[in-house]
Design a protein around this motif. Structure first.
Motif, PDB file in Angstrom:
ATOM      1  N   ASP A 190       8.987 -25.302  46.355  1.00  0.00           N
ATOM      2  CA  ASP A 190       8.798 -23.933  45.936  1.00  0.00           C
ATOM      3  C   ASP A 190       9.539 -23.410  45.185  1.00  0.00           C
ATOM      4  O   ASP A 190       9.771 -22.046  44.587  1.00  0.00           O
ATOM      5  CB  ASP A 190       9.340 -22.981  47.483  1.00  0.00           C
ATOM      6  N   ARG A 191      10.237 -24.167  44.234  1.00  0.00           N
ATOM      7  CA  ARG A 191      11.047 -23.671  43.067  1.00  0.00           C
ATOM      8  C   ARG A 191      11.212 -24.792  41.967  1.00  0.00           C
ATOM      9  O   ARG A 191      10.990 -26.025  42.547  1.00  0.00           O
ATOM     10  CB  ARG A 191      12.453 -23.291  43.429  1.00  0.00           C
ATOM     11  N   VAL A 192      11.599 -24.709  40.860  1.00  0.00           N
ATOM     12  CA  VAL A 192      12.206 -25.545  39.829  1.00  0.00           C
ATOM     13  C   VAL A 192      13.569 -25.622  39.873  1.00  0.00           C
ATOM     14  O   VAL A 192      14.302 -24.752  39.902  1.00  0.00           O
ATOM     15  CB  VAL A 192      11.458 -25.486  38.622  1.00  0.00           C
ATOM     16  N   PRO A 193      14.307 -26.655  40.152  1.00  0.00           N
ATOM     17  CA  PRO A 193      15.799 -26.581  40.022  1.00  0.00           C
ATOM     18  C   PRO A 193      16.401 -26.235  38.564  1.00  0.00           C
ATOM     19  O   PRO A 193      15.835 -26.183  37.516  1.00  0.00           O
ATOM     20  CB  PRO A 193      16.088 -28.147  40.073  1.00  0.00           C
ATOM     21  N   GLY A 194      17.465 -25.498  38.722  1.00  0.00           N
ATOM     22  CA  GLY A 194      17.893 -24.703  37.663  1.00  0.00           C
ATOM     23  C   GLY A 194      18.558 -25.754  36.626  1.00  0.00           C
ATOM     24  O   GLY A 194      19.084 -26.869  37.180  1.00  0.00           O
ATOM     25  N   PRO A 195      18.974 -25.147  35.611  1.00  0.00           N
ATOM     26  CA  PRO A 195      19.749 -25.894  34.600  1.00  0.00           C
ATOM     27  C   PRO A 195      21.103 -26.401  34.832  1.00  0.00           C
ATOM     28  O   PRO A 195      21.589 -27.478  34.536  1.00  0.00           O
ATOM     29  CB  PRO A 195      19.830 -25.165  33.314  1.00  0.00           C
ATOM     30  N   ASP A 196      21.828 -25.757  36.046  1.00  0.00           N
ATOM     31  CA  ASP A 196      23.127 -26.228  36.665  1.00  0.00           C
ATOM     32  C   ASP A 196      22.813 -27.288  37.586  1.00  0.00           C
ATOM     33  O   ASP A 196      23.939 -27.949  38.055  1.00  0.00           O
ATOM     34  CB  ASP A 196      23.679 -24.926  37.086  1.00  0.00           C
ATOM     35  N   GLU A 197      21.594 -27.714  37.878  1.00  0.00           N
ATOM     36  CA  GLU A 197      21.306 -28.695  38.812  1.00  0.00           C
ATOM     37  C   GLU A 197      20.999 -29.926  38.276  1.00  0.00           C
ATOM     38  O   GLU A 197      19.865 -30.335  38.358  1.00  0.00           O
ATOM     39  CB  GLU A 197      20.236 -28.135  40.107  1.00  0.00           C
ATOM     40  N   VAL A 198      21.836 -30.457  37.315  1.00  0.00           N
ATOM     41  CA  VAL A 198      21.590 -31.595  36.691  1.00  0.00           C
ATOM     42  C   VAL A 198      21.321 -32.781  37.250  1.00  0.00           C
ATOM     43  O   VAL A 198      21.040 -33.955  36.750  1.00  0.00           O
ATOM     44  CB  VAL A 198      22.495 -31.741  35.520  1.00  0.00           C
ATOM     45  N   TRP A 199      21.581 -33.019  38.512  1.00  0.00           N
ATOM     46  CA  TRP A 199      21.490 -34.313  39.445  1.00  0.00           C
ATOM     47  C   TRP A 199      19.966 -34.440  39.786  1.00  0.00           C
ATOM     48  O   TRP A 199      19.662 -35.132  40.388  1.00  0.00           O
ATOM     49  CB  TRP A 199      22.239 -34.233  40.441  1.00  0.00           C
TER      50      TRP A 199
END
Length: 107
Positions: A83-92
């Motif tokens: 339901d979403r694309v991980p944000g830039p702070d979710e680098v893992w």
């Protein structure tokens, strides 16, 4: 170099074992990811061709560690986030395919 050696090298370079194994396991992994709840106590179980261990519900989906005999029994994980694309702070998270991401814990 013979054609068999060249073909093997090409398949390993494009990581065909991971993609083939995932394709054969995707429906089982997706059913599993959709069933994860916050209060689940999940132990190691086979889902498709993967032994799934640590599991966690995350915003918009689930993530879980797997043991891979195609990667020399190394541990890594998949995250199912439809339901979403991980944000830039979710680098893992590294995009893998569709709503699937390869998940690594730490550097």
């Amino acid at each position: 170099m013979d054609f068999l050696g060249l073909g093997t090298m090409l398949l390993v370079t494009v990581d065909a074992p991971l993609h083939m194994r995932f394709a054969l396991s995707e429906s089982s992994l997706e059913r599993y990811a959709r069933s994860v709840r916050d209060d689940d106590d999940r132990s190691d179980r086979w889902r498709g061709l993967y032994q799934v261990g640590y599991t966690e519900k995350i915003p918009g989906g689930a993530q879980f560690m797997v043991t891979s005999f195609t990667w020399g029994w190394k541990r890594y994980g998949f995250a199912y986030i439809p339901d979403r694309v991980p944000g830039p702070d979710e680098v893992w998270y590294e995009h893998f395919k569709g709503p699937w991401y390869i998940w690594t814990d730490g550097p």
